[in-house]
Design an enzyme around this catalytic site. Structure first.
Site, PDB file in Angstrom:
ATOM      1  N   SER A 146      21.706  47.077  42.405  1.00 35.80           N
ATOM      2  CA  SER A 146      21.736  48.533  42.220  1.00 35.80           C
ATOM      3  C   SER A 146      20.456  49.002  41.514  1.00 35.80           C
ATOM      4  CB  SER A 146      23.010  48.896  41.449  1.00 35.80           C
ATOM      5  OG  SER A 146      23.328  50.233  41.631  1.00 35.80           O
ATOM      6  N   ARG A 212      31.343  59.733  35.090  1.00 37.44           N
ATOM      7  CA  ARG A 212      31.758  58.362  35.423  1.00 37.44           C
ATOM      8  C   ARG A 212      32.860  58.377  36.496  1.00 37.44           C
ATOM      9  NH1 ARG A 212      29.896  53.220  35.438  1.00 37.44           N
ATOM     10  NH2 ARG A 212      31.433  51.712  34.756  1.00 37.44           N
ATOM     11  N   ASP A 299      29.661  49.189  51.254  1.00 43.13           N
ATOM     12  CA  ASP A 299      28.983  49.993  50.220  1.00 43.13           C
ATOM     13  C   ASP A 299      28.743  51.407  50.751  1.00 43.13           C
ATOM     14  OD1 ASP A 299      27.315  51.021  48.212  1.00 43.13           O
ATOM     15  OD2 ASP A 299      26.273  49.117  47.923  1.00 43.13           O
ATOM     16  N   HIS A 328      30.377  49.249  46.707  1.00 40.45           N
ATOM     17  CA  HIS A 328      29.182  48.928  45.915  1.00 40.45           C
ATOM     18  C   HIS A 328      29.476  47.921  44.794  1.00 40.45           C
ATOM     19  CE1 HIS A 328      25.174  49.606  44.399  1.00 40.45           C
ATOM     20  NE2 HIS A 328      25.621  50.022  43.229  1.00 40.45           N
ATOM     21  N   ASP A 329      30.623  48.066  44.143  1.00 36.83           N
ATOM     22  CA  ASP A 329      30.967  47.175  43.017  1.00 36.83           C
ATOM     23  C   ASP A 329      31.163  45.719  43.428  1.00 36.83           C
ATOM     24  OD1 ASP A 329      30.811  48.656  40.755  1.00 36.83           O
ATOM     25  OD2 ASP A 329      32.957  49.071  40.572  1.00 36.83           O
TER      26      ASP A 329
HETATM   27  N1  COA Z   1      45.484  53.791  35.274  1.00 38.24           N
HETATM   28  C1  COA Z   1      44.862  53.403  34.142  1.00 38.24           C
HETATM   29  N2  COA Z   1      44.122  52.279  34.033  1.00 38.24           N
HETATM   30  C2  COA Z   1      44.033  51.517  35.127  1.00 38.24           C
HETATM   31  C3  COA Z   1      44.674  51.849  36.329  1.00 38.24           C
HETATM   32  C4  COA Z   1      45.412  53.051  36.389  1.00 38.24           C
HETATM   33  N3  COA Z   1      46.010  53.457  37.514  1.00 38.24           N
HETATM   34  N4  COA Z   1      44.379  50.889  37.253  1.00 38.24           N
HETATM   35  C5  COA Z   1      43.606  49.979  36.627  1.00 38.24           C
HETATM   36  N5  COA Z   1      43.380  50.354  35.352  1.00 38.24           N
HETATM   37  C6  COA Z   1      42.584  49.682  34.335  1.00 38.24           C
HETATM   38  C7  COA Z   1      43.024  48.241  34.120  1.00 38.24           C
HETATM   39  O1  COA Z   1      44.058  48.183  33.136  1.00 38.24           O
HETATM   40  C8  COA Z   1      41.743  47.580  33.655  1.00 38.24           C
HETATM   41  O2  COA Z   1      41.508  47.894  32.308  1.00 38.24           O
HETATM   42  P1  COA Z   1      40.500  47.001  31.405  1.00 38.24           P
HETATM   43  O3  COA Z   1      39.114  47.089  32.059  1.00 38.24           O
HETATM   44  O4  COA Z   1      40.526  47.617  30.058  1.00 38.24           O
HETATM   45  O5  COA Z   1      41.039  45.588  31.433  1.00 38.24           O
HETATM   46  C9  COA Z   1      40.703  48.306  34.489  1.00 38.24           C
HETATM   47  O6  COA Z   1      41.269  49.573  34.860  1.00 38.24           O
HETATM   48  C10 COA Z   1      40.389  47.501  35.746  1.00 38.24           C
HETATM   49  O7  COA Z   1      39.533  48.241  36.541  1.00 38.24           O
HETATM   50  P2  COA Z   1      39.291  47.816  38.043  1.00 38.24           P
HETATM   51  O8  COA Z   1      38.267  48.711  38.568  1.00 38.24           O
HETATM   52  O9  COA Z   1      40.600  47.759  38.772  1.00 38.24           O
HETATM   53  O10 COA Z   1      38.757  46.325  37.847  1.00 38.24           O
HETATM   54  P3  COA Z   1      38.018  45.434  38.904  1.00 38.24           P
HETATM   55  O11 COA Z   1      38.274  44.007  38.552  1.00 38.24           O
HETATM   56  O12 COA Z   1      38.349  45.870  40.295  1.00 38.24           O
HETATM   57  O13 COA Z   1      36.471  45.760  38.638  1.00 38.24           O
HETATM   58  C11 COA Z   1      34.607  46.165  37.241  1.00 38.24           C
HETATM   59  C12 COA Z   1      35.824  45.310  37.475  1.00 38.24           C
HETATM   60  C13 COA Z   1      33.964  45.696  35.931  1.00 38.24           C
HETATM   61  C14 COA Z   1      33.599  45.961  38.374  1.00 38.24           C
HETATM   62  C15 COA Z   1      34.993  47.663  37.187  1.00 38.24           C
HETATM   63  O14 COA Z   1      36.029  47.853  36.286  1.00 38.24           O
HETATM   64  C16 COA Z   1      33.867  48.564  36.740  1.00 38.24           C
HETATM   65  O15 COA Z   1      33.600  48.760  35.560  1.00 38.24           O
HETATM   66  N6  COA Z   1      33.177  49.158  37.729  1.00 38.24           N
HETATM   67  C17 COA Z   1      32.007  49.951  37.493  1.00 38.24           C
HETATM   68  C18 COA Z   1      30.847  49.040  37.350  1.00 38.24           C
HETATM   69  C19 COA Z   1      29.598  49.791  37.545  1.00 38.24           C
HETATM   70  O16 COA Z   1      29.066  50.376  36.622  1.00 38.24           O
HETATM   71  N7  COA Z   1      29.148  49.796  38.788  1.00 38.24           N
HETATM   72  C20 COA Z   1      28.025  50.562  39.153  1.00 38.24           C
HETATM   73  C21 COA Z   1      26.820  49.756  39.231  1.00 38.24           C
HETATM   74  S1  COA Z   1      25.487  50.858  39.548  1.00 38.24           S
END
Ligand code: COA
Length: 352
Positions: A146, A212, A299, A328-329
């Site tokens: 990214s 966000r 993506d 993308h993630d």
């Molecule tokens: N309500 C509230 N919280 C929820 C939820 C809902 N319906 N569904 C999931 N969650 C919470 C989970 O409890 C978990 O919490 P925690 O992070 O405190 O443990 C979190 O959301 C999980 O998020 P999710 O997106 O489902 O996890 P993932 O394993 O699919 O992805 C990451 C992990 C790190 C990639 C993702 O969380 C993330 O941060 N994405 C953005 C990364 C980023 O900046 N990308 C851009 C790059 S330019």
């Protein structure tokens, strides 16, 4: 600080590089010095030409073994037992490097809104000064996803024969109107926060939360939300996905800064490897290193065609694709596929 990783004790000592000269920016402005926070894992081995430099994405930090634990760590592809791994908090980011909350040496006060416009090329130039300070003559592999991939591509261009491999994941050679548009929508959310424009560190925090939420929609794919955020019961309001976006918005606005987010998204917008170099096609052809461009089929932000474009024009370019419902993630989630692609890339180059 010693952080315990699964079966591996990685010494996580974040260091700080301070540059005291005037740092010329593409915008014509200057920074009167800057600092970069960085971490180094593993031992340098001249014989093995083993330096791997990893750039983080938009809101990442220098602790790469935490946010990319499926690729960096003992028995992972980038094993600190084999490689010396360096990760730097990019210029403009609020995790230890010079950013809008830092003190402006010319005024003795934080920059806030007076922080200059920085570009991915400026960020790469700052990394180059750190490389010179560390007296690194050869980088085996430069990796980024990214925003980190955009900066890696810029730096790969200037590193020339000092770099052997460049791995550019879910990134592009030039920002598209689509990406700039999403970034603009996110900055509009920040601007709509009534605290934006005030001089205090948390200014724009609620706006950042909304930004966000918009960002998360671009990092994912409708199929992911269908799988993970569908409601099982009939309802009229309070949907699961709403709570997910509220949660993710809060999580980021609690750990990141709106001014820094503004500066970094502006850097993404102005990303253009071909600027002043006769266009992207010519600039990509000038990259000396072998290039592995990794696209993600689903993506919706950085389309896989943009990665294919990089591999198509690189002198020694290879394209590989991650198949995923995550959009993308996926580069932060699909570790098995990533490791397979990385192994294959080094195998075809007879280097594993
Ligand atoms: N309500 C509230 N919280 C929820 C939820 C809902 N319906 N569904 C999931 N969650 C919470 C989970 O409890 C978990 O919490 P925690 O992070 O405190 O443990 C979190 O959301 C999980 O998020 P999710 O997106 O489902 O996890 P993932 O394993 O699919 O992805 C990451 C992990 C790190 C990639 C993702 O969380 C993330 O941060 N994405 C953005 C990364 C980023 O900046 N990308 C851009 C790059 S330019």
């Amino acid at each position: 600080m010693n952080l315990t990783c699964p079966s591996l004790q990685i010494e996580d000592t974040q260091k700080v590089f301070r540059y005291n000269g005037n740092f010329q920016l593409e915008s014509g402005e200057q920074l009167s010095g800057f600092q970069l926070a960085y971490t180094v894992y593993g031992k340098f081995d001249l014989e093995q030409n083993n330096i791997v430099w990893i750039n983080h994405a938009l809101t990442g930090d220098a602790h790469v073994h935490e946010w990319w634990s499926g690729v960096v760590g003992e028995d992972k592809f980038f094993d600190p037992g084999k490689y010396q791994i360096i990760c730097t908090n990019l210029l403009g980011s609020c995790y230890g490097s010079t950013n809008p909350l830092s003190e402006d040496p010319n005024t003795g006060k934080p920059f806030y809104y007076d922080f200059p416009h920085i570009t991915t090329r400026d960020m790469a130039n700052a990394l180059e000064l750190l490389r010179q300070e560390l007296k690194i003559e050869k980088i085996n592999t430069l990796v980024g996803g990214s925003l980190g991939g955009q900066v890696a591509l810029e730096w790969a261009h200037t590193l020339g024969s000092k770099l052997d491999h460049s791995i550019i994941i879910a990134a592009n050679a030039k920002a598209t109107p689509w990406i700039i548009g999403f970034n603009e929508a996110q900055r509009m959310a920040i601007q709509a926060d009534c605290t934006w424009g005030e001089d205090f560190p948390d200014a724009g925090k609620s706006g950042l939360k909304a930004a966000r939420a918009i960002g998360m929609l671009t990092y994912r794919h409708p199929d992911t939300f269908q799988q993970t955020q569908s409601d099982s019961e009939e309802k009229l309001d309070n949907f699961k996905v709403s709570s997910y976006l509220q949660y993710q918005g809060n999580k980021l606005s609690d750990r990141f800064n709106a001014l820094s987010y503004w500066v970094l998204t502006k850097a993404m917008d102005s990303h253009d490897l071909g600027r002043g170099r006769g266009g992207t096609e010519k600039a990509i052809k000038e990259i000396h290193a072998k290039v592995l461009a990794i696209g993600i089929g689903s993506d919706q932000l950085f389309r896989k065609e943009e990665s294919q474009y990089i591999s198509q024009y690189a002198q020694q370019g290879v394209y590989a694709e991650i198949t995923s419902a995550y959009g993308h993630d996926a580069f932060l989630i699909e570790y098995d596929q990533l490791q397979y692609i990385l192994k294959s890339f080094y195998l075809i180059n007879n280097e594993q």
